[in-house]
Write an enzyme that holds these catalytic residues in place. Structure first.
Site, short mmCIF file in Angstrom:
data_model
loop_
_atom_site.label_atom_id
_atom_site.label_comp_id
_atom_site.label_asym_id
_atom_site.label_seq_id
_atom_site.Cartn_x
_atom_site.Cartn_y
_atom_site.Cartn_z
N LYS A 74 1.34 -3.54 7.27
CA LYS A 74 1.67 -3.76 5.86
C LYS A 74 3.18 -3.66 5.62
O LYS A 74 3.71 -4.34 4.73
CB LYS A 74 0.92 -2.76 4.99
CG LYS A 74 -0.56 -3.02 4.84
CD LYS A 74 -0.82 -4.23 3.93
CE LYS A 74 -2.26 -4.35 3.53
NZ LYS A 74 -2.50 -5.45 2.57
N GLU A 133 0.23 3.68 1.77
CA GLU A 133 0.27 4.17 3.15
C GLU A 133 1.63 3.88 3.81
O GLU A 133 1.94 4.46 4.85
CB GLU A 133 -0.85 3.55 3.98
CG GLU A 133 -2.25 4.01 3.59
CD GLU A 133 -2.56 5.42 4.08
OE1 GLU A 133 -1.99 5.86 5.08
OE2 GLU A 133 -3.41 6.08 3.44
N THR A 182 0.82 -1.22 0.00
CA THR A 182 0.00 0.00 0.00
C THR A 182 0.84 1.26 0.00
O THR A 182 1.95 1.28 0.55
CB THR A 182 -0.91 0.01 1.25
OG1 THR A 182 -1.55 1.29 1.37
CG2 THR A 182 -0.12 -0.22 2.52
N TYR A 202 -2.41 0.16 10.52
CA TYR A 202 -2.61 -0.49 9.21
C TYR A 202 -1.32 -0.49 8.41
O TYR A 202 -0.88 -1.53 7.91
CB TYR A 202 -3.72 0.23 8.45
CG TYR A 202 -3.78 -0.10 6.98
CD1 TYR A 202 -4.39 -1.27 6.54
CD2 TYR A 202 -3.21 0.74 6.02
CE1 TYR A 202 -4.43 -1.60 5.20
CE2 TYR A 202 -3.25 0.43 4.68
CZ TYR A 202 -3.86 -0.74 4.26
OH TYR A 202 -3.89 -1.05 2.92
#
Length: 359
Positions: free
Chosen positions: A156, A129, A127, A152
């Site tokens: 990841k 992010e 991701t 999150y």
């Protein structure tokens, strides 16, 4: 043709459903892992389940025994790990669970593939992010320093490095697709793009008064999800495993996405600042349609995410084809027609005309 069997975790999600359709068209046998729930959550793939090439299995990313059984039973040639606790804001509320699924899920599967001795290729849904809020790093490429700003993203990041470690230590074909935001009519309603497009449709039908949002100035690189699952597949067909950033290379603020969606129903907004809050009003009627609320702000904001997709364009030839205005149009038209046409992507071109406000 050689045997082509795909195991998809998270098959009932936005990306999983599009990927299953894409792989079916390529002649794959599809196996999907579905987490047991008291309610049916398979609406995105219901129409695929009549196809004998598609089989779903109950399992869970936190349950090693179920993953072990499924890997032995299905003997996949390709594994696409799309399962995640995928809502950034929610990850602050359930950090332990987010880590169990997002971080340790990938580790469990890779360890099992190694232990069983499968020759499966492995794709990890990474991701944008990961990049977080590191100043001066725009756009972001495969070489950009990571700085996760949520549980999150931290989970990841663990999965990203696990893929790298297993690839290098055990000569496994394992890749990370660092996908920037990608949306569609199938996006879950708690995600900001879907929240916006659905609210616009409801406001146009006089079923909702206002849309409430958090940070309007956050910038994201938004693309169209069906194109991004093609990028996943292309990564898995290369001779050597490599990690790739996938995005459009263009950023749009949340505010601008709101404006594009409202424009689809002939509503144009003027913005008024009230103390620290903002209100978007209909430029014709003066009616307030959009409001900000600090409750929707993240504890740590990520202000600017913009992909540098040079590597995947040069090495694989993948490029995003749908711009953000087209994306907004696709999503709003779907949401306008939702009650009549059900959970489908195909919306008649004239469906919007019955709800479009006249100037």
């Amino acid at each position: 043709m050689s045997r082509r069997v795909a195991l998809i975790t998270g098959i009932t999600g936005q990306d999983g459903s599009y990927l299953a359709e894409f792989l079916l068209a390529k002649g794959y046998e599809i196996h999907g892992i579905v987490r047991r729930n008291s309610d049916f959550t398979s609406k995105r793939i219901d129409r695929l389940l009549t196809n004998p090439a598609v089989t779903t299995h109950y399992g869970d990313m936190v349950d090693v025994s179920s993953l072990h059984t499924l890997l032995i039973r299905t003997q996949p040639t390709e594994i696409y790990n799309l399962a995640a606790q995928s809502h950034v804001q929610v990850s602050f509320n359930v950090p332990d669970y987010s880590a169990e699924v997002n971080a340790l899920g990938a580790l469990r599967i890779l360890s099992l593939v190694k232990e069983i001795g499968l020759a499966s290729r492995f794709y990890q849904a990474s991701t944008s992010e990961l990049f977080g809020g590191l100043p001066g790093t725009v756009p972001q490429s495969e070489a950009t320093t990571f700085m996760p700003r949520s549980p999150y993203a931290a989970g990841k990041l663990f999965a990203y490095w696990t893929v790298r470690n297993y690839r290098e230590a055990y000569d496994m074909f394992a890749v990370n697709g660092i996908l920037f935001n990608h949306e569609s009519p199938r996006r879950g309603r708690t995600f900001v793009t879907k929240k916006i497009s659905q609210a616009v449709a409801r406001i146009a039908r006089d079923e909702q008064d206002t849309l409430v949002l958090g940070n309007l100035d956050a910038e994201r690189d938004w693309g169209y999800a069906p194109e991004y699952v093609e990028a996943m597949w292309l990564m898995m067909q290369q001779e050597r495993p490599e990690d790739y950033v996938v995005g459009t290379g263009v950023t749009t603020t949340v505010r601008r996405f709101v404006e594009l969606c409202f424009a689809e129903v002939n509503i144009h907004l003027d913005w008024i600042r009230d103390d620290k809050l903002e209100i978007g009003v209909d430029s014709r009627s003066g009616k307030p349609l959009v409001k900000t609320d600090p409750r929707y702000l993240r504890p740590l904001e990520v202000e600017h995410l913009q992909a540098d997709p040079t590597k995947i364009a040069q090495e694989i030839g993948w490029r995003a084809r749908t711009n953000v205005a087209e994306l907004a149009r696709i999503m709003v038209r779907y949401d306008l027609a939702y009650s009549d046409y059900g959970f489908e992507d195909a919306v008649p071109e004239d469906a919007i005309s019955r709800w479009r406000k006249q100037p």
